[in-house]
Design a protein around this motif. Sequence first.
Motif, short mmCIF file in Angstrom:
data_model
loop_
_atom_site.label_atom_id
_atom_site.label_comp_id
_atom_site.label_asym_id
_atom_site.label_seq_id
_atom_site.Cartn_x
_atom_site.Cartn_y
_atom_site.Cartn_z
N LEU A 269 44.90 45.11 36.76
CA LEU A 269 43.77 45.76 36.07
C LEU A 269 43.70 45.23 34.71
O LEU A 269 42.54 44.90 34.43
CB LEU A 269 44.08 47.25 36.07
N ARG A 270 44.68 44.86 33.80
CA ARG A 270 44.30 44.31 32.61
C ARG A 270 43.84 43.16 32.74
O ARG A 270 42.75 42.78 31.81
CB ARG A 270 45.48 44.36 31.63
N ARG A 271 44.14 42.16 33.58
CA ARG A 271 43.77 40.91 33.71
C ARG A 271 42.41 40.94 34.29
O ARG A 271 41.41 40.27 33.70
CB ARG A 271 44.49 40.22 34.84
N ASN A 272 42.03 41.69 35.05
CA ASN A 272 40.78 41.82 35.94
C ASN A 272 39.70 42.23 34.61
O ASN A 272 38.47 41.71 34.41
CB ASN A 272 40.55 42.87 36.78
N ASN A 273 39.96 43.26 33.74
CA ASN A 273 39.01 43.65 33.05
C ASN A 273 38.97 42.91 31.64
O ASN A 273 38.16 42.80 30.75
CB ASN A 273 39.55 45.25 32.28
N MET A 274 39.80 41.73 31.58
CA MET A 274 39.17 40.82 30.51
C MET A 274 38.54 39.48 31.05
O MET A 274 37.72 39.17 30.23
CB MET A 274 40.82 39.97 30.51
#
Length: 494
Positions: A269-274
């Motif tokens: 999720l963190r990677r996607n939201n970046m």
Amino acid sequence: MSTVMVFIVLGFIAIACTGFVGRRKGGTDLAEWAVGGRRLGTAATWLLQAGESFTTFTFLGLVALSFSAGASSLYVLVYTPLAYLGAYFFAPRMWRKAAGRDYLTQADFFEDHYGSKFFGWLVAVLGVVFLLPYLQLQITGLGQIVQFAAGGGASVKWSMVIAFALVVAFVMWAGLRGVAAASSFKDAAMLVTLLILVIALPVHFAGGIDGVFQKVQARMPEALYVHGGGEHDTTWFLSSVAMSVIGIMFLTAPQNWTPVLSARSPKVLRRNNMILPLYSLCLVMPVVLGFVAMTVLKPGNNGNAALFTLAAQALPGWVVGLIAVGGVAAAMVPSAGILVALCPLVARNVLRVRSERGQYWASQLTVLALAGLALLLALLRPDSLANLLLLTFSGLGQLAPATAAALVGRRGLLGTAGALSGVIAGEAVVVWLTFGATVDVGHISVGLVGLAVNIAVALAVEAASRALGRGGVRRPSTSTPAARNELAVKTEGM
């Protein structure tokens, strides 16, 4: 059959086929069907999250908004990076709250954290009521795309029926994985068609993008800035940005929870939201196309038809057909995602079917029921839910304070009484201001007014509960199966 209709039919088939191949295994595993077995990686969850950026609003609504409101339409480029910045921090925390607790829906989160079946039921009902108009909007938009691209007549209604029969079929067959697979086709088709349009139309009508804005500057310079008065003024701009940021950041719509609950780790999720804010920059293309329409079409023209009106004047039929495929995909795939999010809500949190097998089959029947109802309304009474649609985002946004409060610490900031009272008060204000009030709030989003009342009521009830010694913040239960499972995955993905 015209060239455009041939492309549209081929598009139906391609979208359905990509949706069908998403199925991994048979059986009646509701977790596999609804949240991909909670094992989806970066690519699949990214497609699900990115799919919210490209819907029929992109093809029809955003071009129309740019055509009528000019620079005010750029609010979409302001709220997306802010929203995903917030989601970068909050979405992983939501994942950790859900890990090991067998959540399949947004309502599961509320019911478990606040220890209230009624709260879970209310959230589920609100999700269905507020998203049904949005589902109908996708169907109506599909019909408009076919009509604008190929002309009216019986083919429009039959196109809507066939498209949604295919959506229902691949949703029932493949569930969330089918939606993720179809999203890959949809996003590719949308990007290709938007790139064609944003290059070809400005060149044809103005010699290039710089020529478009030179014409706008000469004829209607006021369209190039956000003005201080009128329908889409600075107040509308700022309140629309604020309400949109809150909605995405705190996952107030049921389908926003699906990528979180399906991700295999918070790192995904963190990677996607970046990455998502960069992807959302693609929304500048329909905004530019609205400015092109501004230089070609007369004020008062049907803004929803602007895209295909320009395309029909500048491009050959087969290209218009390709553009229509992108628009059809933008209606079908988000509709599938909405169905996958709503149907477990009905089965688990409204009907409260107990067995997992029963929940699976109840979800399947709900797919038929909700899709059939939305299609019937779109065909027979396309404007019947127009007013209710105004409540969709403002109404769902009232869940944000209770969601945010649940994410602070282990116990959260609010007890059941405070959070529930705030939601009910906020929803009442939104409905009142939308339908019955004579109070003029200007161009401020009614959702923000409702949120102010929501938070005030929640804090007041919470303070009263603590003063009366009735518990205030609820200590999370350790007696439920979900709570006992939590220890097994407490540190997963950290």
